[in-house]
Design an enzyme around this catalytic site. Structure first.
Site, short mmCIF file in Angstrom:
data_model
loop_
_atom_site.label_atom_id
_atom_site.label_comp_id
_atom_site.label_asym_id
_atom_site.label_seq_id
_atom_site.Cartn_x
_atom_site.Cartn_y
_atom_site.Cartn_z
N GLY A 12 0.73 -1.23 0.07
CA GLY A 12 -0.23 -0.16 0.09
C GLY A 12 0.77 1.27 0.03
O GLY A 12 0.33 2.36 0.49
N SER A 13 1.90 1.23 -0.57
CA SER A 13 2.75 2.68 -0.39
C SER A 13 2.17 3.63 -1.43
O SER A 13 2.10 4.82 -1.22
CB SER A 13 4.32 2.25 -0.91
N ASN A 14 1.55 3.16 -2.45
CA ASN A 14 0.99 3.95 -3.61
C ASN A 14 -0.31 4.46 -2.65
O ASN A 14 -0.84 5.80 -2.86
CB ASN A 14 0.28 3.39 -4.91
N LYS A 65 -15.00 -17.16 -8.09
CA LYS A 65 -14.52 -15.86 -8.54
C LYS A 65 -15.61 -14.90 -8.95
O LYS A 65 -15.99 -13.72 -8.64
CB LYS A 65 -13.60 -15.63 -9.82
N MET A 90 -3.83 -6.70 -6.91
CA MET A 90 -3.39 -7.90 -7.73
C MET A 90 -4.28 -8.93 -8.41
O MET A 90 -3.73 -9.71 -8.71
CB MET A 90 -2.40 -8.50 -6.53
N ARG A 91 -5.52 -8.56 -8.54
CA ARG A 91 -6.31 -9.57 -9.09
C ARG A 91 -6.97 -8.87 -10.64
O ARG A 91 -7.24 -7.54 -10.53
CB ARG A 91 -7.65 -9.61 -8.24
N ASN A 107 -5.71 2.43 -12.82
CA ASN A 107 -4.83 1.61 -12.27
C ASN A 107 -3.37 2.26 -12.46
O ASN A 107 -3.15 2.73 -13.61
CB ASN A 107 -4.79 0.29 -13.37
N HIS A 109 0.58 1.07 -13.17
CA HIS A 109 1.40 -0.25 -13.71
C HIS A 109 2.62 0.25 -13.81
O HIS A 109 3.21 1.24 -14.08
CB HIS A 109 0.91 -0.46 -15.01
C1 GRF Z 1 3.44 -1.00 -7.43
O1 GRF Z 1 4.49 -1.28 -8.29
C2 GRF Z 1 2.09 -1.16 -8.48
O2 GRF Z 1 2.40 -0.23 -9.77
C3 GRF Z 1 1.86 -2.61 -9.02
O3 GRF Z 1 2.03 -3.13 -7.48
C4 GRF Z 1 2.98 -2.27 -6.67
C5 GRF Z 1 2.02 -1.97 -5.46
O4 GRF Z 1 3.13 -1.35 -4.49
N1 GRF Z 1 0.58 -2.57 -9.55
P1 GRF Z 1 2.39 -0.78 -3.30
O5 GRF Z 1 1.28 -1.76 -2.72
O6 GRF Z 1 1.36 0.53 -3.72
O7 GRF Z 1 3.46 -0.38 -2.38
#
Ligand code: GRF
Length: 209
Positions: A12-14, A65, A90-91, A107, A109
């Site tokens: 969850g750093s983003n 699912k 991640m899904r 999203n 990426h």
């Molecule tokens: C990031 O590199 C994002 O681009 C990818 O998964 C990673 C998630 O990192 N989809 P975080 O959980 O936000 O730290």
């Protein structure tokens, strides 16, 4: 003020970068929920610290699912957000959800799309031998990392890089790009024209006389 919801599966750093940008008033939005498929995600701790409600839709507790996605969509609808953000979720989402939230879901990426979609984008970049990679924020469509591109930033690849050093360099840019894309959306400055996202100029603030 727009209402946003973040979906994250892990660290969850983003998500944290979004929380911080909102608290610095760089994004005119309220984050009204973190939705996660993983009850052990560190993103949950970040949400709790920031006083953001957490909704756990635990993938492993559904028989299929389809059943999982039905429950997830119900939660997303209930939250009535203007924008849903996949930040390390991640899904791969089913077509139903994607169509339902079309133009309202983005999203992040860790590559310069359309290069290296899918998992392990940093590893793919290293194996290919590119000298430049980066990150992309895009609207979600029913392909894998294939929707209209909103913001991209380049990151150099060095000879001595491994997956970790490259991922770290890209992540720093992700933490700038994602809040920037969200800000543009919340300011009403993104217009989707087919595959293209047009960024409209900043609206002038009226100065009181
Ligand atoms: C990031 O590199 C994002 O681009 C990818 O998964 C990673 C998630 O990192 N989809 P975080 O959980 O936000 O730290």
């Amino acid at each position: 003020m727009k209402k946003i919801v973040v979906l994250a599966s892990g660290r969850g750093s983003n998500f944290q970068a979004i929380i911080d940008a909102i608290s610095r008033e760089e994004i005119p939005a309220i984050c009204c929920g973190l939705v996660t498929d993983n009850p052990r995600a560190y993103a949950i701790t970040r949400a709790e610290r920031a006083g953001i409600p957490v909704y756990i839709v635990d993938f492993s507790s559904y028989p299929s699912k389809d059943a999982y996605e039905k429950a997830l969509l119900a939660v997303l609808h209930e939250l009535t957000a203007d924008l849903y953000i996949l930040a390390g979720y991640m899904r791969i989402l089913g077509v139903g959800i994607v169509h339902d939230l079309s133009g309202r879901m983005m999203n992040i990426h860790p590559a310069l799309l359309p290069a290296f979609p899918g998992l392990h984008a940093q590893r793919q970049a290293l194996l290919y031998g590119v000298k430049v990679t980066g990150c992309t924020v895009h609207f979600v469509d029913d392909g894998v990392d294939s929707g209209p591109i909103i913001v991209q930033t380049c990151v150099p690849v060095f000879d001595h890089d491994d997956e970790d050093t490259l991922a770290k360099r890209i992540l720093e840019e992700e933490h700038r790009c994602l809040p920037q894309a969200i800000r543009l959306f919340c300011e009403g400055r993104l217009m989707i024209e087919g595959r293209k996202v047009i960024i409209l100029p900043e609206k002038r603030k009226s100065i009181p006389s």
